[in-house]
Write a protein that holds these residues in place. Structure first.
Motif, PDB file in Angstrom:
ATOM      1  N   PHE A  75      31.405  30.081  32.789  1.00 60.41           N
ATOM      2  CA  PHE A  75      32.629  30.453  33.510  1.00 60.41           C
ATOM      3  C   PHE A  75      32.934  31.941  33.330  1.00 60.41           C
ATOM      4  O   PHE A  75      33.292  32.634  34.294  1.00 60.41           O
ATOM      5  CB  PHE A  75      33.798  29.604  33.007  1.00 60.41           C
ATOM      6  CG  PHE A  75      35.086  29.846  33.751  1.00 60.41           C
ATOM      7  CD1 PHE A  75      35.174  29.608  35.110  1.00 60.41           C
ATOM      8  CD2 PHE A  75      36.204  30.318  33.090  1.00 60.41           C
ATOM      9  CE1 PHE A  75      36.357  29.838  35.808  1.00 60.41           C
ATOM     10  CE2 PHE A  75      37.389  30.549  33.763  1.00 60.41           C
ATOM     11  CZ  PHE A  75      37.469  30.307  35.127  1.00 60.41           C
ATOM     12  N   ILE A  76      32.783  32.421  32.100  1.00 64.29           N
ATOM     13  CA  ILE A  76      33.038  33.847  31.843  1.00 64.29           C
ATOM     14  C   ILE A  76      31.989  34.714  32.538  1.00 64.29           C
ATOM     15  O   ILE A  76      32.312  35.746  33.140  1.00 64.29           O
ATOM     16  CB  ILE A  76      33.060  34.115  30.326  1.00 64.29           C
ATOM     17  CG1 ILE A  76      34.322  33.493  29.718  1.00 64.29           C
ATOM     18  CG2 ILE A  76      33.030  35.614  30.035  1.00 64.29           C
ATOM     19  CD1 ILE A  76      34.412  33.638  28.223  1.00 64.29           C
ATOM     20  N   ASP A  77      30.722  34.291  32.477  1.00 59.71           N
ATOM     21  CA  ASP A  77      29.663  35.053  33.160  1.00 59.71           C
ATOM     22  C   ASP A  77      29.932  35.127  34.661  1.00 59.71           C
ATOM     23  O   ASP A  77      29.694  36.163  35.297  1.00 59.71           O
ATOM     24  CB  ASP A  77      28.296  34.396  32.908  1.00 59.71           C
ATOM     25  CG  ASP A  77      27.828  34.599  31.482  1.00 59.71           C
ATOM     26  OD1 ASP A  77      28.397  35.465  30.787  1.00 59.71           O
ATOM     27  OD2 ASP A  77      26.900  33.876  31.058  1.00 59.71           O
ATOM     28  N   LEU A  78      30.425  34.013  35.231  1.00 54.65           N
ATOM     29  CA  LEU A  78      30.730  33.998  36.666  1.00 54.65           C
ATOM     30  C   LEU A  78      31.827  35.013  37.000  1.00 54.65           C
ATOM     31  O   LEU A  78      31.713  35.771  37.973  1.00 54.65           O
ATOM     32  CB  LEU A  78      31.168  32.587  37.077  1.00 54.65           C
ATOM     33  CG  LEU A  78      31.619  32.436  38.537  1.00 54.65           C
ATOM     34  CD1 LEU A  78      30.462  32.713  39.483  1.00 54.65           C
ATOM     35  CD2 LEU A  78      32.185  31.026  38.779  1.00 54.65           C
ATOM     36  N   GLN A  79      32.889  35.032  36.182  1.00 49.50           N
ATOM     37  CA  GLN A  79      33.973  35.987  36.416  1.00 49.50           C
ATOM     38  C   GLN A  79      33.470  37.429  36.309  1.00 49.50           C
ATOM     39  O   GLN A  79      33.785  38.273  37.165  1.00 49.50           O
ATOM     40  CB  GLN A  79      35.091  35.775  35.395  1.00 49.50           C
ATOM     41  CG  GLN A  79      35.845  34.469  35.554  1.00 49.50           C
ATOM     42  CD  GLN A  79      36.897  34.341  34.482  1.00 49.50           C
ATOM     43  OE1 GLN A  79      37.930  34.998  34.543  1.00 49.50           O
ATOM     44  NE2 GLN A  79      36.640  33.513  33.483  1.00 49.50           N
ATOM     45  N   VAL A  80      32.692  37.697  35.257  1.00 50.87           N
ATOM     46  CA  VAL A  80      32.201  39.061  35.052  1.00 50.87           C
ATOM     47  C   VAL A  80      31.293  39.476  36.209  1.00 50.87           C
ATOM     48  O   VAL A  80      31.366  40.610  36.711  1.00 50.87           O
ATOM     49  CB  VAL A  80      31.446  39.165  33.704  1.00 50.87           C
ATOM     50  CG1 VAL A  80      30.752  40.516  33.578  1.00 50.87           C
ATOM     51  CG2 VAL A  80      32.406  38.958  32.546  1.00 50.87           C
ATOM     52  N   THR A  81      30.441  38.533  36.674  1.00 49.80           N
ATOM     53  CA  THR A  81      29.546  38.844  37.796  1.00 49.80           C
ATOM     54  C   THR A  81      30.334  39.164  39.060  1.00 49.80           C
ATOM     55  O   THR A  81      30.050  40.147  39.768  1.00 49.80           O
ATOM     56  CB  THR A  81      28.600  37.645  38.059  1.00 49.80           C
ATOM     57  OG1 THR A  81      27.854  37.379  36.872  1.00 49.80           O
ATOM     58  CG2 THR A  81      27.652  37.943  39.198  1.00 49.80           C
ATOM     59  N   VAL A  82      31.341  38.333  39.352  1.00 46.59           N
ATOM     60  CA  VAL A  82      32.139  38.556  40.574  1.00 46.59           C
ATOM     61  C   VAL A  82      32.940  39.850  40.466  1.00 46.59           C
ATOM     62  O   VAL A  82      32.948  40.670  41.401  1.00 46.59           O
ATOM     63  CB  VAL A  82      33.089  37.357  40.798  1.00 46.59           C
ATOM     64  CG1 VAL A  82      34.067  37.656  41.934  1.00 46.59           C
ATOM     65  CG2 VAL A  82      32.281  36.108  41.112  1.00 46.59           C
ATOM     66  N   PHE A  83      33.608  40.055  39.337  1.00 44.96           N
ATOM     67  CA  PHE A  83      34.418  41.267  39.169  1.00 44.96           C
ATOM     68  C   PHE A  83      33.548  42.531  39.199  1.00 44.96           C
ATOM     69  O   PHE A  83      33.964  43.562  39.724  1.00 44.96           O
ATOM     70  CB  PHE A  83      35.195  41.217  37.847  1.00 44.96           C
ATOM     71  CG  PHE A  83      36.254  40.147  37.801  1.00 44.96           C
ATOM     72  CD1 PHE A  83      36.746  39.576  38.963  1.00 44.96           C
ATOM     73  CD2 PHE A  83      36.773  39.716  36.583  1.00 44.96           C
ATOM     74  CE1 PHE A  83      37.717  38.584  38.925  1.00 44.96           C
ATOM     75  CE2 PHE A  83      37.749  38.739  36.538  1.00 44.96           C
ATOM     76  CZ  PHE A  83      38.217  38.162  37.708  1.00 44.96           C
ATOM     77  N   SER A  84      32.354  42.432  38.605  1.00 45.81           N
ATOM     78  CA  SER A  84      31.475  43.605  38.550  1.00 45.81           C
ATOM     79  C   SER A  84      30.834  43.894  39.896  1.00 45.81           C
ATOM     80  O   SER A  84      30.432  45.034  40.169  1.00 45.81           O
ATOM     81  CB  SER A  84      30.377  43.399  37.493  1.00 45.81           C
ATOM     82  OG  SER A  84      30.938  43.190  36.217  1.00 45.81           O
ATOM     83  N   PHE A  85      30.697  42.850  40.737  1.00 45.19           N
ATOM     84  CA  PHE A  85      30.094  43.031  42.060  1.00 45.19           C
ATOM     85  C   PHE A  85      30.982  43.903  42.951  1.00 45.19           C
ATOM     86  O   PHE A  85      30.490  44.660  43.795  1.00 45.19           O
ATOM     87  CB  PHE A  85      29.862  41.664  42.710  1.00 45.19           C
ATOM     88  CG  PHE A  85      29.276  41.739  44.086  1.00 45.19           C
ATOM     89  CD1 PHE A  85      27.932  42.029  44.258  1.00 45.19           C
ATOM     90  CD2 PHE A  85      30.070  41.524  45.204  1.00 45.19           C
ATOM     91  CE1 PHE A  85      27.385  42.102  45.538  1.00 45.19           C
ATOM     92  CE2 PHE A  85      29.534  41.601  46.482  1.00 45.19           C
ATOM     93  CZ  PHE A  85      28.182  41.892  46.649  1.00 45.19           C
ATOM     94  N   ILE A  86      32.298  43.779  42.758  1.00 42.88           N
ATOM     95  CA  ILE A  86      33.246  44.552  43.564  1.00 42.88           C
ATOM     96  C   ILE A  86      33.311  45.978  43.007  1.00 42.88           C
ATOM     97  O   ILE A  86      33.402  46.176  41.793  1.00 42.88           O
ATOM     98  CB  ILE A  86      34.644  43.903  43.516  1.00 42.88           C
ATOM     99  CG1 ILE A  86      34.561  42.443  43.965  1.00 42.88           C
ATOM    100  CG2 ILE A  86      35.623  44.668  44.387  1.00 42.88           C
ATOM    101  CD1 ILE A  86      35.845  41.672  43.762  1.00 42.88           C
ATOM    102  N   HIS A  87      33.259  46.943  43.899  1.00 42.12           N
ATOM    103  CA  HIS A  87      33.354  48.349  43.457  1.00 42.12           C
ATOM    104  C   HIS A  87      34.695  48.563  42.744  1.00 42.12           C
ATOM    105  O   HIS A  87      35.731  48.032  43.183  1.00 42.12           O
ATOM    106  CB  HIS A  87      33.252  49.283  44.666  1.00 42.12           C
ATOM    107  CG  HIS A  87      33.085  50.721  44.279  1.00 42.12           C
ATOM    108  ND1 HIS A  87      34.161  51.519  43.903  1.00 42.12           N
ATOM    109  CD2 HIS A  87      31.977  51.501  44.177  1.00 42.12           C
ATOM    110  CE1 HIS A  87      33.720  52.733  43.609  1.00 42.12           C
ATOM    111  NE2 HIS A  87      32.390  52.735  43.757  1.00 42.12           N
ATOM    112  N   PRO A  88      34.690  49.318  41.634  1.00 47.53           N
ATOM    113  CA  PRO A  88      35.944  49.495  40.880  1.00 47.53           C
ATOM    114  C   PRO A  88      37.118  49.975  41.735  1.00 47.53           C
ATOM    115  O   PRO A  88      38.248  49.464  41.570  1.00 47.53           O
ATOM    116  CB  PRO A  88      35.563  50.548  39.829  1.00 47.53           C
ATOM    117  CG  PRO A  88      34.104  50.364  39.624  1.00 47.53           C
ATOM    118  CD  PRO A  88      33.562  49.949  40.957  1.00 47.53           C
ATOM    119  N   PHE A  89      36.883  50.918  42.659  1.00 45.41           N
ATOM    120  CA  PHE A  89      37.997  51.425  43.478  1.00 45.41           C
ATOM    121  C   PHE A  89      38.567  50.325  44.386  1.00 45.41           C
ATOM    122  O   PHE A  89      39.778  50.229  44.569  1.00 45.41           O
ATOM    123  CB  PHE A  89      37.529  52.615  44.320  1.00 45.41           C
ATOM    124  CG  PHE A  89      37.307  53.859  43.503  1.00 45.41           C
ATOM    125  CD1 PHE A  89      37.743  53.942  42.187  1.00 45.41           C
ATOM    126  CD2 PHE A  89      36.648  54.948  44.050  1.00 45.41           C
ATOM    127  CE1 PHE A  89      37.531  55.089  41.421  1.00 45.41           C
ATOM    128  CE2 PHE A  89      36.434  56.101  43.297  1.00 45.41           C
ATOM    129  CZ  PHE A  89      36.874  56.165  41.988  1.00 45.41           C
TER     130      PHE A  89
END
Length: 278
Positions: A37-51
């Motif tokens: 679950f945590i890996d999924l969140q990190v993957t999704v959040f990291s996929f989106i450009h920070p800006f």
């Protein structure tokens, strides 16, 4: 004459060892699910450009809390990204979100049960007192035995520390619902489920949201302590700076945690106000 020492510590150690040996399969399954679950969140959040991620969060904060909090969210997250702590912030958000979700899933039903039964309330209350007053470092010991090192024991310790406000305020909110309204629901033939879902929970929602707000803050306050057993994120940066006496790094990472705490607090507070206005 001295009284014999009660071997309480030995009993606790024996209990922890017995639980670890007999329920190893359960802890392995929980570890697997939480890690995924945590890996999924990190993957999704990291996929989106920070800006883009920052803009979406600022827009969400503006919609919920107004333009001032939206602007604060925008500037605060841009500052964190500029300082170079965006990846650590993503890890911290994933840990906090997971901890608060688990606290919500188990805390709200337990709070409802406590509101309906004085016996349950009398049993749960001293346990909650223990959970809130025990030094947070103590939770790391069973967490390591059950789940090893890494993010999962950090989540476990954060849940124990953060769950009590959700249970307490859910119980309090339902008990504070006017007795006349409950009797009116009974008079119209409402079932227990209808009375809970359509009368008690909506009226208790502002109080329940206050408990969830407190759980978010407590989970965030655990990120530094959880980093001592291998949990990644901003807490690990603070812990590393303390051990290496890097004052500047510690201040930057600590400031990032403060910014995240302020943003989450203001947004969750205004969710409570929205529910109250409805």
């Amino acid at each position: 004459m001295e009284l014999p020492k009660i071997p309480l510590g030995n009993w606790i150690e024996a209990a922890i060892e017995a639980i670890t040996v007999n329920l190893e399969w359960l802890f392995n399954a929980i570890t697997f699910l939480i890690e995924k679950f945590i890996d999924l969140q990190v993957t999704v959040f990291s996929f989106i450009h920070p800006f883009l991620f920052i803009a979406l969060l600022a827009l969400l904060a503006w919609k919920i809390s107004g333009w001032k909090i939206g602007l604060l969210t925008l500037l605060g997250l841009l500052l964190i990204d500029d300082l170079g702590y965006w990846e650590q912030t993503i890890d911290t958000l994933a840990l906090v979100i997971t901890s608060v979700l688990i606290s919500f899933v188990f805390g709200v039903p337990l709070g409802i049960w406590s509101a309906y039964s004085n016996t349950v309330k009398n049993i749960v209350t001293p346990i909650l007192d223990l959970m809130q007053t025990m030094p947070a470092f103590v939770y790391l010991i069973p967490a390591i035995f059950f789940f090893g090192l890494g993010t999962v024991p950090g989540v476990f310790a954060s849940v124990i520390f953060a769950m009590p406000p959700t249970i307490r305020l859910t119980n309090l909110g339902i008990r504070q619902v006017s007795r006349e309204l409950v009797e009116a629901a009974d008079a119209f033939g409402a079932t227990s489920y209808q009375k809970l879902v359509k009368v008690q929970l909506p009226l208790a929602l502002p109080t329940i949201m206050a408990g969830i707000n407190q759980s978010i803050m407590l989970a965030l306050s655990m990120v530094v302590i959880a980093s001592m057993i291998g949990a990644p994120g901003l807490g690990a940066s603070v812990y590393g700076a303390v051990t290496q006496l890097k004052i500047g790094t510690g201040f930057e990472a600590g400031l990032s945690i403060v910014m995240i705490a302020i943003i989450l607090d203001r947004i969750s507070q205004n969710i409570k106000l929205i529910s109250r206005r409805k």
